[in-house]
Motif scaffolding. Structure first.
Motif, PDB file in Angstrom:
ATOM      1  N   PHE A 110       1.854   2.015   1.745  1.00 20.81           N
ATOM      2  CA  PHE A 110       2.405   1.399   2.952  1.00 20.81           C
ATOM      3  C   PHE A 110       2.875   2.523   3.867  1.00 20.81           C
ATOM      4  CE2 PHE A 110       5.861  -1.611   4.689  1.00 20.81           C
ATOM      5  CZ  PHE A 110       4.976  -2.175   5.593  1.00 20.81           C
ATOM      6  N   ALA A 111       2.353   2.568   5.107  1.00 21.11           N
ATOM      7  CA  ALA A 111       2.605   3.715   5.985  1.00 21.11           C
ATOM      8  C   ALA A 111       3.576   3.428   7.118  1.00 21.11           C
ATOM      9  CB  ALA A 111       1.283   4.222   6.572  1.00 21.11           C
ATOM     10  N   GLY A 112       3.849   2.157   7.415  1.00 19.53           N
ATOM     11  CA  GLY A 112       4.763   1.866   8.509  1.00 19.53           C
ATOM     12  C   GLY A 112       4.377   0.601   9.227  1.00 19.53           C
ATOM     13  N   GLY A 113       5.020   0.374  10.374  1.00 17.59           N
ATOM     14  CA  GLY A 113       4.706  -0.831  11.125  1.00 17.59           C
ATOM     15  C   GLY A 113       5.577  -0.986  12.344  1.00 17.59           C
ATOM     16  N   ARG A 114       5.367  -2.123  13.007  1.00 22.87           N
ATOM     17  CA  ARG A 114       6.078  -2.450  14.242  1.00 22.87           C
ATOM     18  C   ARG A 114       6.366  -3.953  14.269  1.00 22.87           C
ATOM     19  NH1 ARG A 114       2.676   0.990  14.024  1.00 22.87           N
ATOM     20  NH2 ARG A 114       1.004  -0.574  13.920  1.00 22.87           N
ATOM     21  N   ASP A 116       0.777  -0.933   8.982  1.00 23.81           N
ATOM     22  CA  ASP A 116      -0.209   0.127   8.777  1.00 23.81           C
ATOM     23  C   ASP A 116      -0.284   0.438   7.292  1.00 23.81           C
ATOM     24  OD1 ASP A 116      -0.430   0.331  11.587  1.00 23.81           O
ATOM     25  OD2 ASP A 116       1.261   1.721  11.657  1.00 23.81           O
ATOM     26  N   ILE A 117      -1.458   0.251   6.713  1.00 20.89           N
ATOM     27  CA  ILE A 117      -1.678   0.500   5.295  1.00 20.89           C
ATOM     28  C   ILE A 117      -2.692   1.628   5.153  1.00 20.89           C
ATOM     29  CG2 ILE A 117      -2.237  -0.527   3.073  1.00 20.89           C
ATOM     30  CD1 ILE A 117       0.088  -1.880   4.484  1.00 20.89           C
ATOM     31  N   VAL A 118      -2.410   2.576   4.264  1.00 17.21           N
ATOM     32  CA  VAL A 118      -3.291   3.715   4.027  1.00 17.21           C
ATOM     33  C   VAL A 118      -3.945   3.553   2.665  1.00 17.21           C
ATOM     34  CG1 VAL A 118      -3.451   6.218   3.834  1.00 17.21           C
ATOM     35  CG2 VAL A 118      -1.868   5.207   5.454  1.00 17.21           C
ATOM     36  N   TYR A 119      -5.251   3.821   2.621  1.00 19.41           N
ATOM     37  CA  TYR A 119      -6.000   3.747   1.368  1.00 19.41           C
ATOM     38  C   TYR A 119      -6.699   5.073   1.108  1.00 19.41           C
ATOM     39  CZ  TYR A 119      -5.414  -1.302   1.901  1.00 19.41           C
ATOM     40  OH  TYR A 119      -4.879  -2.561   2.060  1.00 19.41           O
ATOM     41  N   ARG A 120      -6.750   5.456  -0.159  1.00 12.29           N
ATOM     42  CA  ARG A 120      -7.552   6.594  -0.575  1.00 12.29           C
ATOM     43  C   ARG A 120      -8.380   6.181  -1.785  1.00 12.29           C
ATOM     44  NH1 ARG A 120      -4.463   8.948  -4.851  1.00 12.29           N
ATOM     45  NH2 ARG A 120      -2.284   8.306  -4.773  1.00 12.29           N
ATOM     46  N   SER A 121      -9.407   6.960  -2.061  1.00  8.58           N
ATOM     47  CA  SER A 121     -10.335   6.634  -3.128  1.00  8.58           C
ATOM     48  C   SER A 121     -10.135   7.577  -4.300  1.00  8.58           C
ATOM     49  CB  SER A 121     -11.778   6.739  -2.619  1.00  8.58           C
ATOM     50  OG  SER A 121     -12.689   6.473  -3.657  1.00  8.58           O
ATOM     51  N   GLU A 122      -9.946   6.991  -5.493  1.00  4.73           N
ATOM     52  CA  GLU A 122      -9.864   7.755  -6.736  1.00  4.73           C
ATOM     53  C   GLU A 122     -10.744   7.071  -7.781  1.00  4.73           C
ATOM     54  OE1 GLU A 122      -5.909   8.333  -8.137  1.00  4.73           O
ATOM     55  OE2 GLU A 122      -5.382   9.790  -6.597  1.00  4.73           O
ATOM     56  N   PRO A 123     -12.053   7.214  -7.665  1.00  2.00           N
ATOM     57  CA  PRO A 123     -12.931   6.520  -8.609  1.00  2.00           C
ATOM     58  C   PRO A 123     -12.708   7.010 -10.037  1.00  2.00           C
ATOM     59  CG  PRO A 123     -14.158   7.382  -6.719  1.00  2.00           C
ATOM     60  CD  PRO A 123     -12.792   7.985  -6.669  1.00  2.00           C
ATOM     61  N   HIS A 124     -12.758   6.079 -10.974  1.00  2.00           N
ATOM     62  CA  HIS A 124     -12.677   6.425 -12.397  1.00  2.00           C
ATOM     63  C   HIS A 124     -13.940   7.196 -12.776  1.00  2.00           C
ATOM     64  CE1 HIS A 124     -11.331   5.873 -16.528  1.00  2.00           C
ATOM     65  NE2 HIS A 124     -12.587   5.623 -16.854  1.00  2.00           N
ATOM     66  N   PRO A 125     -13.866   8.265 -13.588  1.00  2.00           N
ATOM     67  CA  PRO A 125     -12.717   8.746 -14.360  1.00  2.00           C
ATOM     68  C   PRO A 125     -12.031   9.949 -13.724  1.00  2.00           C
ATOM     69  CG  PRO A 125     -14.696   9.687 -15.257  1.00  2.00           C
ATOM     70  CD  PRO A 125     -15.116   8.911 -14.038  1.00  2.00           C
ATOM     71  N   ARG A 139      15.532  -6.377  19.128  1.00  2.00           N
ATOM     72  CA  ARG A 139      14.402  -6.950  19.867  1.00  2.00           C
ATOM     73  C   ARG A 139      13.076  -6.446  19.322  1.00  2.00           C
ATOM     74  NH1 ARG A 139      15.153  -5.399  25.964  1.00  2.00           N
ATOM     75  NH2 ARG A 139      15.353  -3.365  24.939  1.00  2.00           N
ATOM     76  N   SER A 140      13.044  -5.163  18.957  1.00  4.34           N
ATOM     77  CA  SER A 140      11.821  -4.582  18.401  1.00  4.34           C
ATOM     78  C   SER A 140      12.210  -3.472  17.434  1.00  4.34           C
ATOM     79  CB  SER A 140      10.902  -4.046  19.500  1.00  4.34           C
ATOM     80  OG  SER A 140      11.511  -2.977  20.191  1.00  4.34           O
ATOM     81  N   PHE A 141      11.276  -3.162  16.563  1.00  7.64           N
ATOM     82  CA  PHE A 141      11.548  -2.206  15.490  1.00  7.64           C
ATOM     83  C   PHE A 141      10.243  -1.500  15.164  1.00  7.64           C
ATOM     84  CE2 PHE A 141      12.070  -1.441  10.772  1.00  7.64           C
ATOM     85  CZ  PHE A 141      13.082  -0.490  10.878  1.00  7.64           C
ATOM     86  N   ALA A 142      10.263  -0.175  15.160  1.00  7.25           N
ATOM     87  CA  ALA A 142       9.091   0.625  14.802  1.00  7.25           C
ATOM     88  C   ALA A 142       9.514   1.634  13.750  1.00  7.25           C
ATOM     89  CB  ALA A 142       8.524   1.335  16.033  1.00  7.25           C
ATOM     90  N   TYR A 143       8.703   1.779  12.710  1.00 12.16           N
ATOM     91  CA  TYR A 143       9.104   2.640  11.594  1.00 12.16           C
ATOM     92  C   TYR A 143       7.878   3.323  10.998  1.00 12.16           C
ATOM     93  CZ  TYR A 143       7.547  -1.411   8.877  1.00 12.16           C
ATOM     94  OH  TYR A 143       6.815  -2.448   8.367  1.00 12.16           O
ATOM     95  N   ARG A 144       8.121   4.504  10.428  1.00 14.73           N
ATOM     96  CA  ARG A 144       7.094   5.272   9.735  1.00 14.73           C
ATOM     97  C   ARG A 144       7.620   5.673   8.369  1.00 14.73           C
ATOM     98  NH1 ARG A 144       5.963  10.355  11.793  1.00 14.73           N
ATOM     99  NH2 ARG A 144       4.049  10.328  10.551  1.00 14.73           N
ATOM    100  N   LEU A 145       6.759   5.534   7.379  1.00 15.22           N
ATOM    101  CA  LEU A 145       7.069   6.000   6.031  1.00 15.22           C
ATOM    102  C   LEU A 145       6.406   7.357   5.865  1.00 15.22           C
ATOM    103  CD1 LEU A 145       6.563   2.519   4.507  1.00 15.22           C
ATOM    104  CD2 LEU A 145       8.681   3.818   4.321  1.00 15.22           C
TER     105      LEU A 145
END
Length: 297
Positions: free
Chosen positions: A98-102, A156-165, A250-256
């Motif tokens: 999870f990377a953040g949102g608004r 905002d969702i971040v994905y990375r790839s770690e294929p097995h094995p 009224r509004s909220f913006a955040y970053r992880l």
């Protein structure tokens, strides 16, 4: 849906190829807002509970405790997330962060209303960074209460790839000699595995990095259990709720910007200005895990 943007040129071709023909759909959820989930979260973090009589507004982002999908157990993957879904990209060995949102509010979400959301992917980009190739997916949620628009949220969702094995990417524990955050507003919360488990249950979040230490350390390479990003965002919003009750958000913006791990005492610090507040949340002794700006009425 826009085609995946690859930046810089030539970066992450494998992820871009995996996403090139992805056509995510839309999703709709609806639930009556009753007091129990909100009261349960207030008790979880030891907060002063808001008024929860019929018509009283939920604090910002507390709608997260209501609009929850419930996939069948047979649909759950090894990491605790569903294997498929309208917003889960077809990435081999998918790892989710999870990377953040608004959030922008147009009206209150009152106790007793029928809360609904219509959600869709609005942006996909693929980039290369220090941690490898990453896919960034932004999901927009249009919120209504009894059919009336009340707000828009983007995650905002971040994905990375770690294929097995392939071995998991090792994530180091942050340094613990950072100075104490400063701010006129401040709160602290001690965390432990029970608190993270209870928050996972309250939000129907099955991701095992939050409650299964052997999985978190051995399968995903973290040094310990990971504190939920949404919990950090909610703790940030507690500061204006408690310290500026006459000026609703009224509004909220955040970053992880970095994860927080157990054992951790979470420090929330806010610096209010005329009509806004800059807020950070992070583990004591470490650099902040979340940075945010809240605009106030």
């Amino acid at each position: 849906m826009p085609k995946p943007d690859v930046s810089p040129a030539g970066a992450a071709p494998a992820l871009a190829d995996a996403l090139r023909h992805w056509r995510p759909g839309t999703a709709q959820l609806s639930r009556r807002v009753d007091p129990w989930p909100a009261a349960a979260f207030a008790d979880l973090i030891g907060a002063v509970p808001p008024r929860l009589d019929p018509g009283d507004p939920l604090p910002p982002l507390w709608h997260w405790f209501y609009l929850l999908d419930h996939p069948a157990q047979a649909e759950i993957g090894a990491d605790g997330h569903p294997v498929g879904g309208p917003f889960l990209p077809p990435i081999p060995g998918r790892r989710r962060m999870f990377a953040g949102g608004r959030l922008r509010l147009e009206g209150p979400i009152g106790v007793g209303v029928e809360l609904s959301s219509r959600s869709a992917v609005v942006d996909v980009s693929v980039k290369s960074g220090r941690s490898g190739d990453l896919a960034f997916v932004t999901v927009r949620h249009e919120l209504t209460a009894d059919g009336v628009p009340v707000g828009t949220e983007e995650q905002d969702i971040v994905y990375r790839s770690e294929p097995h094995p392939a071995p998991p990417r090792a994530v180091p524990r942050p340094e613990t000699d950072a100075p104490e955050p400063t701010g006129e507003w401040r709160s602290e919360l001690a965390t432990d595995p029970v608190l993270l488990f209870r928050f996972s249950a309250l939000t129907y979040n099955g991701h095992r990095i939050h409650y299964d230490r052997p999985y978190a350390t051995q399968a995903e390479g973290y040094p310990d259990l990971v504190v939920h990003g949404p919990l950090l965002a909610l703790l940030a919003l507690e500061l204006p709720r408690i310290h500026a009750p006459a000026h609703p958000v009224r509004s909220f913006a955040y970053r992880l910007v970095r994860p927080a791990f157990l054992p951790a005492r979470l420090i929330s610090a806010g610096r209010p200005a005329r009509a806004s507040a800059e807020i950070t949340v992070g583990a004591q002794g470490a650099e902040p895990s979340l940075t945010a700006t809240a605009d106030l009425q």
